[in-house]
Design an enzyme around this catalytic site. Structure first.
Site, PDB file in Angstrom:
ATOM      1  CB  SER A 171      -0.864   0.007   1.264  1.00 49.50           C
ATOM      2  OG  SER A 171      -1.527   1.252   1.395  1.00 49.50           O
ATOM      3  CE1 TYR A 180      -4.632  -1.817   4.583  1.00 53.96           C
ATOM      4  CE2 TYR A 180      -3.537   0.276   4.213  1.00 53.96           C
ATOM      5  CZ  TYR A 180      -4.113  -0.874   3.716  1.00 53.96           C
ATOM      6  OH  TYR A 180      -4.170  -1.080   2.355  1.00 53.96           O
TER       7      TYR A 180
HETATM    8  P1  NAD Z   1     -11.385  -5.427  -0.698  1.00 50.26           P
HETATM    9  O1  NAD Z   1     -11.841  -5.232   0.699  1.00 50.26           O
HETATM   10  O2  NAD Z   1     -12.273  -4.992  -1.798  1.00 50.26           O
HETATM   11  O3  NAD Z   1     -10.979  -6.960  -0.939  1.00 50.26           O
HETATM   12  C1  NAD Z   1     -10.190  -7.635  -0.001  1.00 50.26           C
HETATM   13  C2  NAD Z   1     -10.547  -9.105  -0.026  1.00 50.26           C
HETATM   14  O4  NAD Z   1      -9.776  -9.754   0.985  1.00 50.26           O
HETATM   15  C3  NAD Z   1     -12.027  -9.352   0.297  1.00 50.26           C
HETATM   16  O5  NAD Z   1     -12.608 -10.192  -0.679  1.00 50.26           O
HETATM   17  C4  NAD Z   1     -11.971 -10.025   1.661  1.00 50.26           C
HETATM   18  O6  NAD Z   1     -13.021 -10.965   1.875  1.00 50.26           O
HETATM   19  C5  NAD Z   1     -10.606 -10.685   1.623  1.00 50.26           C
HETATM   20  N1  NAD Z   1     -10.138 -11.031   2.954  1.00 50.26           N
HETATM   21  C6  NAD Z   1     -10.248 -10.294   4.088  1.00 50.26           C
HETATM   22  N2  NAD Z   1      -9.765 -10.975   5.119  1.00 50.26           N
HETATM   23  C7  NAD Z   1      -9.320 -12.165   4.644  1.00 50.26           C
HETATM   24  C8  NAD Z   1      -8.737 -13.310   5.226  1.00 50.26           C
HETATM   25  N3  NAD Z   1      -8.512 -13.373   6.559  1.00 50.26           N
HETATM   26  N4  NAD Z   1      -8.406 -14.338   4.435  1.00 50.26           N
HETATM   27  C9  NAD Z   1      -8.660 -14.289   3.101  1.00 50.26           C
HETATM   28  N5  NAD Z   1      -9.244 -13.256   2.487  1.00 50.26           N
HETATM   29  C10 NAD Z   1      -9.560 -12.195   3.262  1.00 50.26           C
HETATM   30  O7  NAD Z   1      -9.996  -4.670  -0.802  1.00 50.26           O
HETATM   31  P2  NAD Z   1      -9.099  -4.222  -2.056  1.00 50.26           P
HETATM   32  O8  NAD Z   1      -9.188  -2.756  -2.127  1.00 50.26           O
HETATM   33  O9  NAD Z   1      -9.361  -5.049  -3.238  1.00 50.26           O
HETATM   34  O10 NAD Z   1      -7.671  -4.564  -1.444  1.00 50.26           O
HETATM   35  C11 NAD Z   1      -6.837  -5.607  -1.913  1.00 50.26           C
HETATM   36  C12 NAD Z   1      -5.466  -5.392  -1.337  1.00 50.26           C
HETATM   37  O11 NAD Z   1      -4.972  -4.118  -1.773  1.00 50.26           O
HETATM   38  C13 NAD Z   1      -5.426  -5.363   0.186  1.00 50.26           C
HETATM   39  O12 NAD Z   1      -4.253  -5.982   0.640  1.00 50.26           O
HETATM   40  C14 NAD Z   1      -5.390  -3.882   0.499  1.00 50.26           C
HETATM   41  O13 NAD Z   1      -4.806  -3.614   1.744  1.00 50.26           O
HETATM   42  C15 NAD Z   1      -4.559  -3.380  -0.646  1.00 50.26           C
HETATM   43  N6  NAD Z   1      -4.723  -1.950  -0.915  1.00 50.26           N
HETATM   44  C16 NAD Z   1      -5.922  -1.444  -1.323  1.00 50.26           C
HETATM   45  C17 NAD Z   1      -6.017  -0.078  -1.585  1.00 50.26           C
HETATM   46  C18 NAD Z   1      -7.288   0.565  -2.076  1.00 50.26           C
HETATM   47  O14 NAD Z   1      -7.302   1.809  -2.205  1.00 50.26           O
HETATM   48  N7  NAD Z   1      -8.355  -0.174  -2.388  1.00 50.26           N
HETATM   49  C19 NAD Z   1      -4.909   0.747  -1.410  1.00 50.26           C
HETATM   50  C20 NAD Z   1      -3.719   0.204  -0.981  1.00 50.26           C
HETATM   51  C21 NAD Z   1      -3.635  -1.165  -0.748  1.00 50.26           C
END
Ligand code: NAD
Length: 257
Positions: free
Chosen positions: A139, A151
């Site tokens: 991130s 986080y």
């Molecule tokens: P999201 O919440 O849409 O999807 C995350 C997925 O992870 C969900 O389907 C959830 O069910 C799953 N999950 C949660 N806990 C879990 C567990 N214990 N075991 C298995 N699966 C689990 O989030 P996203 O935005 O698609 O994020 C994906 C990745 O990108 C994450 O690591 C997040 O931290 C990172 N990220 C996202 C953003 C953003 O702006 N969306 C920014 C920086 C980093």
């Protein structure tokens, strides 16, 4: 929109947290590009994968036994498509500040975002063939002092894990890299405070949020053979946010006078 990527055929790729958001987009893109993709998530089902060639399987990344069962099942089914990819994408956020973060929430965030990736690498790296690629999803919080402390710290930890794993597994021809998404439109950010959203826009040189496919295409590239000599790298996918390091605000103010 990118619909396929070269250098991904004849391989099995496991993606965590793939029922929605960026993991879903990466799983679909890599499957469309010819990979055999095993999408996993803590969710019981992943309806959005129903009409795709992606195989779905429930897995909580915190569950060491679940990882061992997946490894055993995979070992028996890799004859046609060796395991060449693992995307540690599962993640959760918890938007509390340092002074107000409860231990239980701290532990939960670290367990999913950091320990989950470590367990995945421990379970699947032994099965991975030469030419494999592990991609961790970090991130922009991992490059900054973003206020949600659990986080932010979990993602800084993931950078450390990435560098250790790249060093550890390089001799086996396994590459390990990390991507750092900025503000991406997914279910995770749908409930972000409006102030966070507008401040992020002010600080992002490209001036707009990213889409899940913007991250998915970089993940697919890193998994693919096109990235064959990239290991231990950290790649922001953030519209210039971390590169600018906040000075965009200064520059914009000076321009306005
Ligand atoms: P999201 O919440 O849409 O999807 C995350 C997925 O992870 C969900 O389907 C959830 O069910 C799953 N999950 C949660 N806990 C879990 C567990 N214990 N075991 C298995 N699966 C689990 O989030 P996203 O935005 O698609 O994020 C994906 C990745 O990108 C994450 O690591 C997040 O931290 C990172 N990220 C996202 C953003 C953003 O702006 N969306 C920014 C920086 C980093």
């Amino acid at each position: 929109m990118t619909t396929s990527y070269s250098g991904l055929t004849d391989r099995t790729v496991v993606v965590t947290g793939a029922a929605r958001g960026q993991g879903l987009a990466a799983a679909i893109l890599m499957a469309q590009s010819g990979a055999r993709v095993i999408a996993t998530d803590v969710a019981e089902t992943a309806p959005e994968l129903d009409a795709t060639p992606v195989t779905y399987r429930q897995l909580d990344v915190r569950d060491e036994t679940g990882w061992a069962v997946l490894a055993t099942d995979l070992a028996a089914s890799l004859a046609d498509a060796p395991l060449l990819g693992l995307v540690n994408n599962a993640g959760i956020t918890h938007r509390t500040r340092l002074g107000e973060t409860e231990l239980v929430d701290w532990d939960r965030v670290i367990a999913v975002n950091l320990t989950g990736a470590m367990l995945g690498i421990q379970a699947l790296a032994p099965l991975m063939a030469e030419g494999s690629s592990i991609v961790n999803v970090g991130s922009s919080a991992a490059l900054t002092a973003h206020y949600p402390v659990a986080y932010t710290v979990s993602k800084w930890g993931l950078r450390g894990l990435t560098h250790v794993a790249a060093t550890e597994y390089g001799a086996r021809g396994i590459r390990v890299n990390i991507v750092h998404p900025g503000f991406i439109e997914t279910p995770m950010t749908a409930n972000a405070p409006d102030a966070m959203r507008s401040a992020q826009l002010d600080l992002t040189p490209l001036g707009h949020m990213g889409a899940a496919r913007d991250v998915a295409s970089v993940v697919a590239f890193l998994v693919s053979d096109a990235a064959a000599y990239i290991s231990g790298a950290e790649i922001p996918v953030d519209g210039g946010f971390t590169s600018s390091a906040g000075v965009k605000v200064m520059s914009d103010r000076i321009r306005r006078g």
